[in-house]
Design a protein around this motif. Structure first.
Motif, PDB file in Angstrom:
ATOM      1  N   LEU A  90      -4.081 -96.001  99.586  1.00  0.00           N
ATOM      2  CA  LEU A  90      -4.100 -97.460  99.613  1.00  0.00           C
ATOM      3  C   LEU A  90      -5.024 -98.039  98.552  1.00  0.00           C
ATOM      4  N   ASP A  91      -6.205 -97.434  98.364  1.00  0.00           N
ATOM      5  CA  ASP A  91      -7.122 -97.983  97.361  1.00  0.00           C
ATOM      6  C   ASP A  91      -6.520 -97.882  95.962  1.00  0.00           C
ATOM      7  N   ASN A  92      -5.777 -96.805  95.691  1.00  0.00           N
ATOM      8  CA  ASN A  92      -5.133 -96.677  94.387  1.00  0.00           C
ATOM      9  C   ASN A  92      -4.026 -97.713  94.214  1.00  0.00           C
ATOM     10  N   VAL A  93      -3.254 -97.963  95.279  1.00  0.00           N
ATOM     11  CA  VAL A  93      -2.162 -98.937  95.210  1.00  0.00           C
ATOM     12  C   VAL A  93      -2.724-100.342  94.977  1.00  0.00           C
ATOM     13  N   VAL A  94      -3.822-100.670  95.656  1.00  0.00           N
ATOM     14  CA  VAL A  94      -4.470-101.975  95.458  1.00  0.00           C
ATOM     15  C   VAL A  94      -4.900-102.124  93.999  1.00  0.00           C
ATOM     16  N   TYR A  95      -5.418-101.045  93.425  1.00  0.00           N
ATOM     17  CA  TYR A  95      -5.816-101.060  92.011  1.00  0.00           C
ATOM     18  C   TYR A  95      -4.596-101.174  91.099  1.00  0.00           C
ATOM     19  N   ARG A  96      -3.557-100.413  91.385  1.00  0.00           N
ATOM     20  CA  ARG A  96      -2.348-100.425  90.556  1.00  0.00           C
ATOM     21  C   ARG A  96      -1.648-101.789  90.573  1.00  0.00           C
ATOM     22  N   LEU A  97      -1.723-102.468  91.703  1.00  0.00           N
ATOM     23  CA  LEU A  97      -1.095-103.792  91.796  1.00  0.00           C
ATOM     24  C   LEU A  97      -1.899-104.865  91.080  1.00  0.00           C
ATOM     25  N   GLY A  98      -3.149-104.549  90.757  1.00  0.00           N
ATOM     26  CA  GLY A  98      -3.970-105.506  90.025  1.00  0.00           C
ATOM     27  C   GLY A  98      -4.866-106.369  90.876  1.00  0.00           C
ATOM     28  N   PHE A  99      -4.998-106.044  92.164  1.00  0.00           N
ATOM     29  CA  PHE A  99      -5.889-106.815  93.028  1.00  0.00           C
ATOM     30  C   PHE A  99      -7.351-106.442  92.800  1.00  0.00           C
ATOM     31  N   ALA A 100      -7.592-105.341  92.122  1.00  0.00           N
ATOM     32  CA  ALA A 100      -8.943-104.889  91.798  1.00  0.00           C
ATOM     33  C   ALA A 100      -8.920-104.325  90.386  1.00  0.00           C
ATOM     34  N   SER A 101     -10.031-104.410  89.692  1.00  0.00           N
ATOM     35  CA  SER A 101     -10.087-103.943  88.303  1.00  0.00           C
ATOM     36  C   SER A 101     -10.428-102.467  88.191  1.00  0.00           C
ATOM     37  N   SER A 102     -10.789-101.832  89.312  1.00  0.00           N
ATOM     38  CA  SER A 102     -11.074-100.400  89.312  1.00  0.00           C
ATOM     39  C   SER A 102     -10.789 -99.858  90.715  1.00  0.00           C
ATOM     40  N   ARG A 103     -10.648 -98.556  90.829  1.00  0.00           N
ATOM     41  CA  ARG A 103     -10.410 -97.964  92.152  1.00  0.00           C
ATOM     42  C   ARG A 103     -11.627 -98.125  93.049  1.00  0.00           C
ATOM     43  N   GLY A 150      -5.961-110.000  84.452  1.00  0.00           N
ATOM     44  CA  GLY A 150      -5.915-108.920  83.461  1.00  0.00           C
ATOM     45  C   GLY A 150      -4.880-107.858  83.752  1.00  0.00           C
ATOM     46  N   VAL A 151      -4.036-108.070  84.775  1.00  0.00           N
ATOM     47  CA  VAL A 151      -3.077-107.032  85.163  1.00  0.00           C
ATOM     48  C   VAL A 151      -2.018-106.808  84.086  1.00  0.00           C
ATOM     49  N   ALA A 152      -1.720-107.822  83.283  1.00  0.00           N
ATOM     50  CA  ALA A 152      -0.710-107.669  82.231  1.00  0.00           C
ATOM     51  C   ALA A 152      -1.129-106.611  81.217  1.00  0.00           C
ATOM     52  N   ARG A 153      -2.424-106.496  80.996  1.00  0.00           N
ATOM     53  CA  ARG A 153      -2.922-105.517  80.031  1.00  0.00           C
ATOM     54  C   ARG A 153      -2.759-104.092  80.575  1.00  0.00           C
ATOM     55  N   ARG A 154      -2.996-103.917  81.869  1.00  0.00           N
ATOM     56  CA  ARG A 154      -2.880-102.578  82.461  1.00  0.00           C
ATOM     57  C   ARG A 154      -1.442-102.230  82.807  1.00  0.00           C
ATOM     58  N   GLY A 155      -0.670-103.232  83.215  1.00  0.00           N
ATOM     59  CA  GLY A 155       0.711-102.988  83.606  1.00  0.00           C
ATOM     60  C   GLY A 155       0.809-102.519  85.056  1.00  0.00           C
ATOM     61  N   VAL A 156       1.956-102.748  85.668  1.00  0.00           N
ATOM     62  CA  VAL A 156       2.210-102.328  87.047  1.00  0.00           C
ATOM     63  C   VAL A 156       3.273-101.228  87.021  1.00  0.00           C
ATOM     64  N   PRO A 157       3.035-100.100  87.684  1.00  0.00           N
ATOM     65  CA  PRO A 157       4.008 -98.995  87.679  1.00  0.00           C
ATOM     66  C   PRO A 157       5.376 -99.426  88.218  1.00  0.00           C
ATOM     67  N   GLN A 158       6.416 -98.738  87.786  1.00  0.00           N
ATOM     68  CA  GLN A 158       7.782 -99.098  88.174  1.00  0.00           C
ATOM     69  C   GLN A 158       8.033 -98.941  89.668  1.00  0.00           C
ATOM     70  N   ASP A 171       6.262 -91.398  86.501  1.00  0.00           N
ATOM     71  CA  ASP A 171       5.578 -92.680  86.707  1.00  0.00           C
ATOM     72  C   ASP A 171       4.073 -92.571  86.475  1.00  0.00           C
ATOM     73  N   ILE A 172       3.570 -91.345  86.508  1.00  0.00           N
ATOM     74  CA  ILE A 172       2.130 -91.125  86.387  1.00  0.00           C
ATOM     75  C   ILE A 172       1.831 -90.786  84.936  1.00  0.00           C
ATOM     76  N   THR A 173       1.450 -91.792  84.179  1.00  0.00           N
ATOM     77  CA  THR A 173       1.293 -91.640  82.735  1.00  0.00           C
ATOM     78  C   THR A 173      -0.117 -91.224  82.317  1.00  0.00           C
ATOM     79  N   LEU A 174      -0.977 -90.978  83.273  1.00  0.00           N
ATOM     80  CA  LEU A 174      -2.332 -90.548  82.950  1.00  0.00           C
ATOM     81  C   LEU A 174      -2.293 -89.181  82.274  1.00  0.00           C
ATOM     82  N   PRO A 175      -3.211 -88.923  81.327  1.00  0.00           N
ATOM     83  CA  PRO A 175      -3.232 -87.628  80.635  1.00  0.00           C
ATOM     84  C   PRO A 175      -3.786 -86.520  81.531  1.00  0.00           C
ATOM     85  N   ILE A 176      -2.960 -86.069  82.449  1.00  0.00           N
ATOM     86  CA  ILE A 176      -3.367 -85.052  83.423  1.00  0.00           C
ATOM     87  C   ILE A 176      -2.493 -83.809  83.274  1.00  0.00           C
TER      88      ILE A 176
END
Length: 210
Positions: A102-115, A165-173, A194-199
């Protein structure tokens, strides 16, 4: 070991990449990693030239992902064990489980600027799931869930600033955001693409399988 309370920029420098642990600051010239991209410590610059062992490479990948999602070693290992029990590739299963928090989803949606900030919002009862308050950051969302900011919390300056600032980070599909309604919907479960992080998740699997 308890929760890490030291400088977060130090973690990015240790892992050799931006982990975006400080929200909007990571996108500015104030980012410590931009100014000093070598590892922290007295011998940090010398470590850049040092050759890392196979064990060290796998350890750093595991540490990087663990710190990226803000988990303790015990929590991270529990997610790995759960991923290993599921059908499919263990590494992909691990990343999907982490993304569904849930904390990651809140971050991904742009409600928070970090996890970290998202975790605080969840714990303080600012987030609703399907109209009910959920204050457990590790809660796993499922398809069709509606995540929204509680009405009384929508004037929170941190939430409003983050949404700007969510436009800069983008929201996953796999997510759909309604910024005017302060809500988002889980359209589908995330897939590896969908997970574009360099992992390199296979290195984590190899680390725990040694």
């Amino acid at each position: 070991m308890g929760r890490y309370l030291g400088p977060r920029c130090r973690l990015c420098r240790r892992e050799g990449m931006k982990l975006f642990l400080k929200g909007e600051r990571c996108y500015t010239d104030k980012c410590s990693f931009e100014r000093r991209s070598y590892p922290p410590g007295q011998h940090g610059q010398a470590q850049v030239r040092a050759k890392m062992s196979d064990y060290g490479i796998r350890l750093r990948e595991k540490q990087k992902v663990k710190r990226m999602y803000g988990l303790s070693e015990k929590q991270f290992r529990r997610y790995f064990d759960e991923a290993d029990r599921l059908k499919g590739l263990t590494g992909t299963n691990l990343l999907v489980l982490l993304e569904r928090r849930l904390d990651n989803v809140v971050y991904r949606l742009g409600f928070a600027s970090s996890r970290r900030q998202a975790r605080q919002l969840v714990r303080h009862g600012h987030i609703l799931v399907n109209g009910r308050k959920v204050n457990i950051p590790s809660f796993l969302v499922k398809v069709g869930d509606v995540i929204e900011v509680r009405e009384k919390s929508r004037q929170n300056p941190f939430v409003k600033e983050s949404l700007e600032g969510v436009a800069r980070r983008g929201v996953p599909q796999w997510l759909e955001l309604d910024p005017d309604g302060f809500k988002g919907v889980i359209k589908a479960l995330p897939v590896r693409e969908d997970i574009t992080l360099p992992i390199q998740e296979q290195l984590i699997v190899e680390f725990y399988s040694r």
